[in-house]
Write an enzyme that holds these catalytic residues in place. Structure first.
Site, PDB file in Angstrom:
ATOM      1  N   GLU A   1       0.830  -1.204   0.000  1.00  0.00           N
ATOM      2  CA  GLU A   1       0.000   0.000   0.000  1.00  0.00           C
ATOM      3  C   GLU A   1       0.871   1.263   0.000  1.00  0.00           C
ATOM      4  OE1 GLU A   1      -3.323  -2.104   2.957  1.00  0.00           O
ATOM      5  OE2 GLU A   1      -1.709  -0.891   3.785  1.00  0.00           O
TER       6      GLU A   1
ATOM      7  N   ASP B   1     -12.123  -6.796   0.424  1.00  0.00           N
ATOM      8  CA  ASP B   1     -12.884  -8.038   0.563  1.00  0.00           C
ATOM      9  C   ASP B   1     -14.228  -7.752   1.218  1.00  0.00           C
ATOM     10  OD1 ASP B   1     -10.529  -7.838   2.706  1.00  0.00           O
ATOM     11  OD2 ASP B   1     -12.326  -8.567   3.716  1.00  0.00           O
TER      12      ASP B   1
HETATM   13  N1  FMC Z   1     -10.460  -7.543   8.147  1.00  0.00           N
HETATM   14  C1  FMC Z   1      -9.500  -6.914   8.842  1.00  0.00           C
HETATM   15  N2  FMC Z   1      -8.507  -6.223   8.260  1.00  0.00           N
HETATM   16  C2  FMC Z   1      -8.477  -6.108   6.931  1.00  0.00           C
HETATM   17  C3  FMC Z   1      -9.469  -6.744   6.153  1.00  0.00           C
HETATM   18  C4  FMC Z   1     -10.501  -7.481   6.815  1.00  0.00           C
HETATM   19  N3  FMC Z   1     -11.461  -8.120   6.157  1.00  0.00           N
HETATM   20  N4  FMC Z   1      -9.171  -6.495   4.853  1.00  0.00           N
HETATM   21  N5  FMC Z   1      -8.045  -5.736   4.818  1.00  0.00           N
HETATM   22  C5  FMC Z   1      -7.596  -5.482   6.035  1.00  0.00           C
HETATM   23  C6  FMC Z   1      -6.363  -4.692   6.344  1.00  0.00           C
HETATM   24  C7  FMC Z   1      -5.853  -4.690   7.785  1.00  0.00           C
HETATM   25  O1  FMC Z   1      -6.000  -3.383   8.345  1.00  0.00           O
HETATM   26  C8  FMC Z   1      -4.385  -5.094   7.669  1.00  0.00           C
HETATM   27  O2  FMC Z   1      -3.517  -3.997   7.612  1.00  0.00           O
HETATM   28  C9  FMC Z   1      -4.328  -5.868   6.376  1.00  0.00           C
HETATM   29  O3  FMC Z   1      -5.328  -5.296   5.552  1.00  0.00           O
HETATM   30  C10 FMC Z   1      -4.625  -7.338   6.514  1.00  0.00           C
HETATM   31  O4  FMC Z   1      -3.688  -8.022   7.239  1.00  0.00           O
END
Ligand code: FMC
Length: 260
Positions: A31, A218
């Site tokens: 990022e 996601d």
């Molecule tokens: N749940 C929690 N964190 C994330 C996520 C999800 N479904 N999608 N992307 C993230 C982010 C978090 O803040 C972390 O920095 C990283 O991406 C996933 O390890």
């Protein structure tokens, strides 16, 4: 003049002076690096941070701003990005102490809830943050655990840029246990990450305004496994995130906090 009046004046002064130093806290290298290139920042050679920590600062002048991107770096033992609340809190604290920023931007990816209107690639500005994995069922400690707070309000920025607004819920897991899910629903969250509320806690402690720009990698309430969907979308969604952060920084340039 009484000391109290002086400090009020000082506080008002900082609201009315153009923003000069910003701190962008980003958990993952994927990022951070496109933004380092975009803002033409250089890696700090003489680290502000204690010897041996993996934390990395990129800095430079972009337009009228001193821009600092802070990335907690790779875990010393395992070599993966130091995601999560502990590293985020530590780098936020150390960076505020060293750089005295006017504003913090925590930028990153997040999971989104389609039931609350989130889609892959959406970029959100969080209106509120809270934790979903700090359950302390004792009166008042329960609220301390949740740590809900409003983020710095930026109505003009929101009007100008095409960002969605939603509440952000933070916890130290990528997946979601049934307990976490209940807390996220109670937090009324649209997006879920692993750093936001921790950065907000430290920023509030040290009275630095903070905003949260999060791009959805996601769909948490969808049918794809989170880790798979996250990895699949990370690079493409990062492009949307970085574009939004650039727009935010361009908007901030030359403005005072009270104009955001
Ligand atoms: N749940 C929690 N964190 C994330 C996520 C999800 N479904 N999608 N992307 C993230 C982010 C978090 O803040 C972390 O920095 C990283 O991406 C996933 O390890």
């Amino acid at each position: 003049m009484a000391p109290q009046e002086e400090s009020t004046e000082e506080a008002m002064g900082s609201e009315q002076k153009p923003i000069s130093t910003i701190l962008i806290i980003i958990a993952m290298q994927t990022e951070a690096l496109p933004l380092v290139t975009k803002f033409q920042l250089s890696k700090d050679t003489d680290s502000l941070f204690p010897k041996g920590v993996p934390w990395v600062r990129y800095h430079g002048i972009y337009k009228d701003l001193h821009v600092n991107i802070i990335w907690p770096g790779k875990d010393i033992l395992l070599g993966v990005d130091s995601v999560g609340t502990i590293s985020a809190s530590l780098v936020t604290y150390a960076s505020i102490q060293a750089l005295k920023p006017d504003l913090i931007i925590n930028a990153g990816t997040a999971g989104g809830f389609k039931a609350k209107g989130a889609c892959i690639g959406d970029v959100f500005l969080a209106s509120d943050v809270a934790f979903h994995d700090r359950r302390i069922p004792i009166p008042v400690f329960d609220q301390y655990g949740i740590g809900a707070r409003k983020t710095f309000s930026t109505p003009n920025l929101l009007k100008e840029l095409n960002l969605k607004v939603g509440k952000l819920s933070t916890g130290d897991s990528l997946d979601m246990s049934p307990h976490d899910e209940a807390s996220i629903v109670a937090n009324d969250a649209t997006i879920k990450d692993m750093e936001g509320a921790a950065v907000a806690y430290v920023a509030d402690l040290l009275s630095v305004p903070s905003i949260f720009v999060k791009a959805v990698t996601d769909i948490v309430d969808g049918d794809k496994p989170t880790a798979e969907e996250f990895l699949q979308n990370l690079v493409a969604v990062t492009a949307a995130l970085d574009q939004a952060v650039t727009q935010v920084v361009d908007f901030i340039n030359g403005k005072c906090l009270s104009q955001l």
